[in-house]
Design a protein around this motif. Structure first.
Motif, mmCIF file in Angstrom:
data_model
loop_
_atom_site.group_PDB
_atom_site.id
_atom_site.type_symbol
_atom_site.label_atom_id
_atom_site.label_comp_id
_atom_site.label_asym_id
_atom_site.label_seq_id
_atom_site.Cartn_x
_atom_site.Cartn_y
_atom_site.Cartn_z
ATOM 1 N N GLY A 198 0.826 -1.203 0.000
ATOM 2 C CA GLY A 198 0.000 0.000 0.000
ATOM 3 C C GLY A 198 0.856 1.246 0.000
ATOM 4 O O GLY A 198 1.976 1.248 0.527
ATOM 5 N N LEU A 199 0.343 2.319 -0.594
ATOM 6 C CA LEU A 199 1.097 3.565 -0.694
ATOM 7 C C LEU A 199 1.105 4.329 0.622
ATOM 8 O O LEU A 199 2.155 4.713 1.127
ATOM 9 N N ILE A 200 -0.058 4.529 1.204
ATOM 10 C CA ILE A 200 -0.172 5.250 2.473
ATOM 11 C C ILE A 200 -0.591 4.291 3.581
ATOM 12 O O ILE A 200 0.085 4.168 4.604
ATOM 13 N N VAL A 201 -1.692 3.580 3.380
ATOM 14 C CA VAL A 201 -2.131 2.563 4.332
ATOM 15 C C VAL A 201 -1.470 1.242 3.955
ATOM 16 O O VAL A 201 -1.674 0.727 2.856
ATOM 17 N N LYS A 202 -0.647 0.695 4.834
ATOM 18 C CA LYS A 202 0.050 -0.563 4.577
ATOM 19 C C LYS A 202 -0.814 -1.720 5.085
ATOM 20 O O LYS A 202 -0.967 -1.909 6.289
ATOM 21 N N ARG A 203 -1.366 -2.490 4.151
ATOM 22 C CA ARG A 203 -2.201 -3.635 4.518
ATOM 23 C C ARG A 203 -1.358 -4.903 4.522
ATOM 24 O O ARG A 203 -0.642 -5.184 3.565
ATOM 25 N N LYS A 204 -1.480 -5.666 5.591
ATOM 26 C CA LYS A 204 -0.676 -6.871 5.728
ATOM 27 C C LYS A 204 -1.108 -7.935 4.719
ATOM 28 O O LYS A 204 -2.297 -8.097 4.443
ATOM 29 N N THR A 205 -0.130 -8.648 4.191
ATOM 30 C CA THR A 205 -0.403 -9.739 3.266
ATOM 31 C C THR A 205 -1.204 -10.826 3.966
ATOM 32 O O THR A 205 -0.986 -11.119 5.144
ATOM 33 N N HIS A 206 -2.146 -11.427 3.253
ATOM 34 C CA HIS A 206 -3.045 -12.431 3.820
ATOM 35 C C HIS A 206 -2.241 -13.586 4.432
ATOM 36 O O HIS A 206 -1.262 -14.055 3.837
ATOM 37 N N PRO A 207 -2.638 -14.069 5.615
ATOM 38 C CA PRO A 207 -1.910 -15.168 6.264
ATOM 39 C C PRO A 207 -1.775 -16.412 5.389
ATOM 40 O O PRO A 207 -0.742 -17.095 5.423
ATOM 41 N N ARG A 208 -2.790 -16.727 4.594
ATOM 42 C CA ARG A 208 -2.712 -17.887 3.709
ATOM 43 C C ARG A 208 -1.611 -17.703 2.676
ATOM 44 O O ARG A 208 -0.860 -18.645 2.373
ATOM 45 N N ALA A 209 -1.459 -16.493 2.157
ATOM 46 C CA ALA A 209 -0.396 -16.225 1.189
ATOM 47 C C ALA A 209 0.976 -16.364 1.837
ATOM 48 O O ALA A 209 1.907 -16.920 1.241
#
Length: 296
Positions: A198-209
């Motif tokens: 994410g550019l501003i909001v950093k979203r964590k990669t899905h646990p399954r991935a």
């Protein structure tokens, strides 16, 4: 907050210049009944070559400037509002400082619009090339239970609208359990993957991935793969925001030589693409596909 941001972004799309784009999509069926679905994706468009991508120092400075511009808009509005309501003439100086930050950020953005587009060998012909090679391999070695979609997207550099359009059209058909593997800048450096995007909001990669990454690393002990937080965004950010299982595979430069990645520069040419990094990306992606196909 997110809804308000999306609403503002949609209005901005009406105000800014627009042009047509397209995605290229293909589907490779398995030999047996479909149990799993995977989307392999890379983007087809390239970025302009503004000065703030010319070095690591410039990019860091621009990152602070972008954040400062958003903050300054809030500070300026509050300052002018208080000045008008309470008759505090000195508050206007705060507003003027905030406006100066915004003008500087705007001038750099305008400069970008007058620069040429990058050749895009690493970003992202490298990812597109891996997907085409994977399509050839899958035609010769099809999976047993996994349907593989190939999505070469447009407009990734422009807020990932190509991936958003792909999901709008096919997300329901693919289902919530589909795995999205994004190959972005896999032609130079050490193979890596994003732990947050994410550019501003950093979203964590899905646990399954991330679990798929852990399994692939265990199966390929001689392949060094590092996790890191993305500094901008990739097509995976759109899928992650929707709660989908998305993973970005990319590459990192050697320590201390970040500028050699030629990111968004005219030097991003074929001569700077490393065949070994491409081979590592291919092997890593293929391992993940096999894991998904063989899972219970």
């Amino acid at each position: 907050m997110l809804a308000e941001t999306d609403f503002a972004a949609n209005w901005m799309r009406w105000l800014l210049p627009r042009a047509s784009s397209q995605n290229a999509i293909g589907v490779i069926p398995p030999t047996g009944q479909v149990r799993y679905r995977v989307v392999l994706s890379a983007h087809l468009d390239t970025h302009r070559t503004p000065i703030f991508y010319s070095s690591k120092r410039w990019h860091t400075l621009f990152g602070f400037l972008v954040a400062g511009a958003f903050v300054s808009m809030v500070v300026g509005a509050v300052a002018y509002g208080l000045g008008a309501a309470l008759d505090w003439p000195w508050v206007r100086w705060i507003g003027l400082i905030a406006a100066a930050i915004e003008v500087l950020a705007l001038s750099l953005c305008l400069q970008a619009d007058f620069t040429p587009f990058s050749p895009g060998a690493n970003d992202d012909a490298s990812g597109a090339g891996i997907i085409l090679a994977m399509a050839e391999r899958l035609s010769q070695e099809p999976l047993v239970r996994t349907e593989v979609w190939l999505a070469l997207t447009g407009c990734e550099e422009g807020a990932a609208y190509g991936m958003a359009a792909f999901l709008d059209a096919h997300q329901a058909e693919l289902g919530d359990d589909a795995v999205y593997i994004i190959l972005d800048q896999v032609g130079l450096g050490r193979l890596a993957y994003l732990t947050a995007d994410g550019l501003i909001v950093k979203r964590k990669t899905h646990p399954r991935a991330l679990e798929l990454v852990r399994q692939a690393k265990a199966a390929l002990p001689d392949l060094e793969v590092d996790g890191h937080v993305g500094i901008a965004y990739t097509d995976a950010a759109v899928a992650t925001k929707r709660g989908l299982i998305a993973l970005t595979v990319d590459a990192l430069p050697p320590p201390g030589v970040e500028d050699v990645m030629h990111w968004h520069q005219m030097s991003d040419t074929l001569e700077h693409v490393d065949p070994q990094t491409l081979a590592d990306a291919h092997a890593f992606t293929w391992q993940i596909l096999r894991q998904i196909d063989q899972s219970q």
